[in-house]
Design an enzyme around this catalytic site. Sequence first.
Site, PDB file in Angstrom:
ATOM      1  N   ASP A  81       1.989  14.703   0.997  1.00  0.00           N
ATOM      2  CA  ASP A  81       0.961  15.690   1.367  1.00  0.00           C
ATOM      3  C   ASP A  81       0.229  15.323   2.659  1.00  0.00           C
ATOM      4  O   ASP A  81      -0.265  16.197   3.372  1.00  0.00           O
ATOM      5  CB  ASP A  81      -0.074  15.820   0.234  1.00  0.00           C
ATOM      6  CG  ASP A  81      -0.655  14.470  -0.154  1.00  0.00           C
ATOM      7  OD1 ASP A  81       0.140  13.578  -0.524  1.00  0.00           O
ATOM      8  OD2 ASP A  81      -1.883  14.288  -0.057  1.00  0.00           O
ATOM      9  N   THR A  88       2.820 -12.457   3.223  1.00  0.00           N
ATOM     10  CA  THR A  88       1.995 -13.118   2.228  1.00  0.00           C
ATOM     11  C   THR A  88       2.729 -14.375   1.763  1.00  0.00           C
ATOM     12  O   THR A  88       3.793 -14.712   2.308  1.00  0.00           O
ATOM     13  CB  THR A  88       1.631 -12.155   1.074  1.00  0.00           C
ATOM     14  OG1 THR A  88       0.640 -12.788   0.261  1.00  0.00           O
ATOM     15  CG2 THR A  88       2.835 -11.764   0.224  1.00  0.00           C
ATOM     16  N   SER A 116      -7.836  -1.386   0.030  1.00  0.00           N
ATOM     17  CA  SER A 116      -8.680  -1.350  -1.176  1.00  0.00           C
ATOM     18  C   SER A 116      -9.202  -2.740  -1.524  1.00  0.00           C
ATOM     19  O   SER A 116     -10.084  -2.883  -2.344  1.00  0.00           O
ATOM     20  CB  SER A 116      -7.949  -0.719  -2.362  1.00  0.00           C
ATOM     21  OG  SER A 116      -6.618  -1.087  -2.390  1.00  0.00           O
ATOM     22  N   SER A 140       5.221  12.227  -4.741  1.00  0.00           N
ATOM     23  CA  SER A 140       3.793  12.326  -5.021  1.00  0.00           C
ATOM     24  C   SER A 140       3.113  13.126  -3.907  1.00  0.00           C
ATOM     25  O   SER A 140       3.348  12.882  -2.722  1.00  0.00           O
ATOM     26  CB  SER A 140       3.235  10.906  -5.123  1.00  0.00           C
ATOM     27  OG  SER A 140       1.848  10.942  -5.100  1.00  0.00           O
ATOM     28  N   GLN A 173       2.123  -6.014  -3.148  1.00  0.00           N
ATOM     29  CA  GLN A 173       2.456  -6.049  -1.710  1.00  0.00           C
ATOM     30  C   GLN A 173       3.776  -5.295  -1.470  1.00  0.00           C
ATOM     31  O   GLN A 173       4.076  -4.378  -2.211  1.00  0.00           O
ATOM     32  CB  GLN A 173       2.523  -7.492  -1.183  1.00  0.00           C
ATOM     33  CG  GLN A 173       1.171  -8.176  -1.078  1.00  0.00           C
ATOM     34  CD  GLN A 173       0.727  -8.864  -2.333  1.00  0.00           C
ATOM     35  OE1 GLN A 173       1.492  -9.513  -3.013  1.00  0.00           O
ATOM     36  NE2 GLN A 173      -0.549  -8.751  -2.664  1.00  0.00           N
ATOM     37  N   ASP A 182       0.820  -1.221   0.000  1.00  0.00           N
ATOM     38  CA  ASP A 182       0.000   0.000   0.000  1.00  0.00           C
ATOM     39  C   ASP A 182       0.850   1.265   0.000  1.00  0.00           C
ATOM     40  O   ASP A 182       0.469   2.281   0.576  1.00  0.00           O
ATOM     41  CB  ASP A 182      -0.966   0.015   1.205  1.00  0.00           C
ATOM     42  CG  ASP A 182      -1.767  -1.263   1.292  1.00  0.00           C
ATOM     43  OD1 ASP A 182      -2.263  -1.700   0.240  1.00  0.00           O
ATOM     44  OD2 ASP A 182      -1.864  -1.835   2.390  1.00  0.00           O
ATOM     45  N   ARG A 229      -6.029   0.585   7.980  1.00  0.00           N
ATOM     46  CA  ARG A 229      -4.602   0.243   8.049  1.00  0.00           C
ATOM     47  C   ARG A 229      -3.999   0.807   9.323  1.00  0.00           C
ATOM     48  O   ARG A 229      -4.392   1.892   9.761  1.00  0.00           O
ATOM     49  CB  ARG A 229      -3.863   0.822   6.840  1.00  0.00           C
ATOM     50  CG  ARG A 229      -4.333   0.222   5.545  1.00  0.00           C
ATOM     51  CD  ARG A 229      -3.605   0.809   4.337  1.00  0.00           C
ATOM     52  NE  ARG A 229      -4.188   0.288   3.114  1.00  0.00           N
ATOM     53  CZ  ARG A 229      -4.367   0.998   1.998  1.00  0.00           C
ATOM     54  NH1 ARG A 229      -3.992   2.261   1.940  1.00  0.00           N
ATOM     55  NH2 ARG A 229      -4.913   0.452   0.939  1.00  0.00           N
ATOM     56  N   ALA A 243      -3.913  -8.072  -3.715  1.00  0.00           N
ATOM     57  CA  ALA A 243      -3.419  -6.718  -3.995  1.00  0.00           C
ATOM     58  C   ALA A 243      -4.589  -5.814  -4.370  1.00  0.00           C
ATOM     59  O   ALA A 243      -5.611  -6.281  -4.870  1.00  0.00           O
ATOM     60  CB  ALA A 243      -2.433  -6.770  -5.155  1.00  0.00           C
ATOM     61  N   GLY A 244      -4.417  -4.535  -4.120  1.00  0.00           N
ATOM     62  CA  GLY A 244      -5.427  -3.574  -4.555  1.00  0.00           C
ATOM     63  C   GLY A 244      -4.691  -2.356  -5.070  1.00  0.00           C
ATOM     64  O   GLY A 244      -4.068  -1.640  -4.300  1.00  0.00           O
ATOM     65  N   HIS A 245      -4.678  -2.174  -6.379  1.00  0.00           N
ATOM     66  CA  HIS A 245      -3.928  -1.070  -6.971  1.00  0.00           C
ATOM     67  C   HIS A 245      -4.905   0.000  -7.464  1.00  0.00           C
ATOM     68  O   HIS A 245      -5.701  -0.259  -8.360  1.00  0.00           O
ATOM     69  CB  HIS A 245      -3.049  -1.585  -8.114  1.00  0.00           C
ATOM     70  CG  HIS A 245      -1.899  -2.428  -7.630  1.00  0.00           C
ATOM     71  ND1 HIS A 245      -1.069  -3.119  -8.465  1.00  0.00           N
ATOM     72  CD2 HIS A 245      -1.449  -2.661  -6.382  1.00  0.00           C
ATOM     73  CE1 HIS A 245      -0.154  -3.749  -7.734  1.00  0.00           C
ATOM     74  NE2 HIS A 245      -0.371  -3.493  -6.475  1.00  0.00           N
ATOM     75  N   THR A 246      -4.822   1.156  -6.845  1.00  0.00           N
ATOM     76  CA  THR A 246      -5.779   2.226  -7.167  1.00  0.00           C
ATOM     77  C   THR A 246      -5.103   3.311  -8.001  1.00  0.00           C
ATOM     78  O   THR A 246      -4.042   3.798  -7.634  1.00  0.00           O
ATOM     79  CB  THR A 246      -6.301   2.859  -5.853  1.00  0.00           C
ATOM     80  OG1 THR A 246      -6.775   1.817  -5.020  1.00  0.00           O
ATOM     81  CG2 THR A 246      -7.407   3.871  -6.108  1.00  0.00           C
ATOM     82  N   LYS A 297       2.040   2.135  -5.120  1.00  0.00           N
ATOM     83  CA  LYS A 297       2.768   1.641  -6.308  1.00  0.00           C
ATOM     84  C   LYS A 297       2.011   1.928  -7.594  1.00  0.00           C
ATOM     85  O   LYS A 297       2.600   2.298  -8.596  1.00  0.00           O
ATOM     86  CB  LYS A 297       2.986   0.121  -6.206  1.00  0.00           C
ATOM     87  CG  LYS A 297       4.004  -0.270  -5.174  1.00  0.00           C
ATOM     88  CD  LYS A 297       4.192  -1.770  -5.108  1.00  0.00           C
ATOM     89  CE  LYS A 297       3.035  -2.501  -4.495  1.00  0.00           C
ATOM     90  NZ  LYS A 297       2.750  -2.214  -3.096  1.00  0.00           N
ATOM     91  N   THR A 306      -9.939  -5.213   1.196  1.00  0.00           N
ATOM     92  CA  THR A 306     -10.833  -5.677   2.264  1.00  0.00           C
ATOM     93  C   THR A 306     -11.537  -4.540   2.998  1.00  0.00           C
ATOM     94  O   THR A 306     -12.425  -4.795   3.807  1.00  0.00           O
ATOM     95  CB  THR A 306     -10.017  -6.465   3.313  1.00  0.00           C
ATOM     96  OG1 THR A 306      -8.999  -5.590   3.817  1.00  0.00           O
ATOM     97  CG2 THR A 306      -9.374  -7.701   2.724  1.00  0.00           C
TER      98      THR A 306
HETATM   99  P1  IMP Z   1      -2.656 -12.840   2.175  1.00  0.00           P
HETATM  100  O1  IMP Z   1      -1.717 -12.332   1.139  1.00  0.00           O
HETATM  101  O2  IMP Z   1      -4.095 -12.581   1.873  1.00  0.00           O
HETATM  102  O3  IMP Z   1      -2.371 -14.279   2.529  1.00  0.00           O
HETATM  103  O4  IMP Z   1      -2.380 -12.007   3.535  1.00  0.00           O
HETATM  104  C1  IMP Z   1      -1.149 -12.122   4.257  1.00  0.00           C
HETATM  105  C2  IMP Z   1      -0.746 -10.771   4.829  1.00  0.00           C
HETATM  106  O5  IMP Z   1      -0.388  -9.888   3.767  1.00  0.00           O
HETATM  107  C3  IMP Z   1      -1.857 -10.054   5.610  1.00  0.00           C
HETATM  108  O6  IMP Z   1      -1.266  -9.308   6.652  1.00  0.00           O
HETATM  109  C4  IMP Z   1      -2.443  -9.103   4.570  1.00  0.00           C
HETATM  110  O7  IMP Z   1      -3.076  -7.984   5.167  1.00  0.00           O
HETATM  111  C5  IMP Z   1      -1.181  -8.702   3.837  1.00  0.00           C
HETATM  112  N1  IMP Z   1      -1.421  -8.263   2.458  1.00  0.00           N
HETATM  113  C6  IMP Z   1      -1.700  -9.034   1.395  1.00  0.00           C
HETATM  114  N2  IMP Z   1      -1.834  -8.287   0.286  1.00  0.00           N
HETATM  115  C7  IMP Z   1      -1.622  -7.022   0.661  1.00  0.00           C
HETATM  116  C8  IMP Z   1      -1.586  -5.780  -0.048  1.00  0.00           C
HETATM  117  O8  IMP Z   1      -1.768  -5.701  -1.264  1.00  0.00           O
HETATM  118  N3  IMP Z   1      -1.319  -4.671   0.697  1.00  0.00           N
HETATM  119  C9  IMP Z   1      -1.068  -4.731   2.030  1.00  0.00           C
HETATM  120  N4  IMP Z   1      -1.075  -5.864   2.722  1.00  0.00           N
HETATM  121  C10 IMP Z   1      -1.359  -6.997   2.056  1.00  0.00           C
END
Ligand code: IMP
Length: 429
Positions: free
Chosen positions: A334, A240, A300, A415, A225, A13, A306, A39-42, A16, A302
Amino acid sequence: MPNAVIVGTQWGDEGKAKVIDYLTEKSDVIIRFQGGSNAGHTVIVDGHKFVFHLVPSGIITPGKVCIVGNGVVVDMEQFLKEVDDLMESGISVEGRLMISNLAHLVLPYHKAIDQASESSRGESRIGTTGRGIGPAYADKVSRIGVRAGDLYEWDIFCEKFKAGFASAKQKVELLHNAPFDLNEEEILERYSKIRERLLPFIKDTSYYIFDAERAGKKLLFEGAQGTFLDVDHGTYPYVTSSNTISGSACTGAGVGPLSINHCIGIVKAYTTRVGNGPFPTELTDSTGDMLRDVGKEFGSTTGRPRRCGWFDAVMVRKAIQLNGISRLALTKLDVLSGLSEIKVCTHYEIDGWRTDQFPPNTQQYERVTPVYNIIPGWKRDISGCKKFSDLPSEAVNYIKQIRELCYGIPALIVSVGPERSQTIEVDGI
Ligand code: IMP
């Protein structure tokens, strides 16, 4: 620009996607190489917000080719949802989006194992995203996984699916003592329907990448990640299940090391973490709440809040070492505006000893006390700054501090807001 890999230097987060979007202009082929829909890329362009979990965010730039590499674990239903969302926004993916035939699939039963495993861990749960990532990688290395290329032959796909399904049922029911209420036939029926849509995307992408490089195209490898979620080098077991560091771009895309010339590390101006695990500079006070609110620090994928804390130079130095980072991109500067003073963690103290190194195991990491430099903050809003010289001197000082503490590695961009236009170029590469 030479071929570059982009990695997060913290716990994910870091912003990226915004930097990938910026560098996409200078690239031809963008390749995701690990992770999955955790992952959640916004990316925000002209006020329009795009959130990607699987499709490389470069897809919003016309003409760019995007590849989901073999190192990614792919939830095909999520993939199609993103394709549909893109089409609804008027973005065509026709002929420029591919999935490696070797990429393993995340199937509904992987999510069931992920959720049951987390519940049975109780207090010591990892805090996963529940997207089935760990179980899909576990099946991959246990050699019982199902790959995208298996969809070519429906009988083979069904056979492998059924074996994986039976194994998952055992794990959920016998190991985790939880109900397993998935319907095998119903899932296969769903996959038989989406299969025709998926097949045109599935290719031997390593040949495509090799040929593109030989033809002089520029490659951009998109990490997901962050370094400290890496299954080897991160804060294990609170990580992860993939290798998130730059070296993983080679195995996860199917290229040799000489195909990557440059590594850009994305650094958030403070630190965040989602899920469980140690976090030495965490702020559980009103400053932490301010960073979360102003920085919109909610997952983004779940939606979870954070955890927020001060910038930690020990982590970023370690990330520079592990990834071979040649330039940094500093994001969300910022968000710090308005603070009268800002703390920067320069060292750790563990059991009465001061160290500038990352401790060798998580037990020691849990006992770390951060050692801080306190520097003056700036009051005014910097989100409209377009050039380095527009920034207040305190913000420039903060950037310089980070550079000094991080082996003198310069920032490529800074940024100051989520929009594409809120990017200050430090210089070109
Ligand atoms: P998993 O990847 O869903 O197995 O989660 C394992 C750990 O990685 C947990 O603490 C998640 O919150 C964290 N995690 C997985 N993907 C992301 C991400 O894209 N950003 C931030 N934390 C992540």
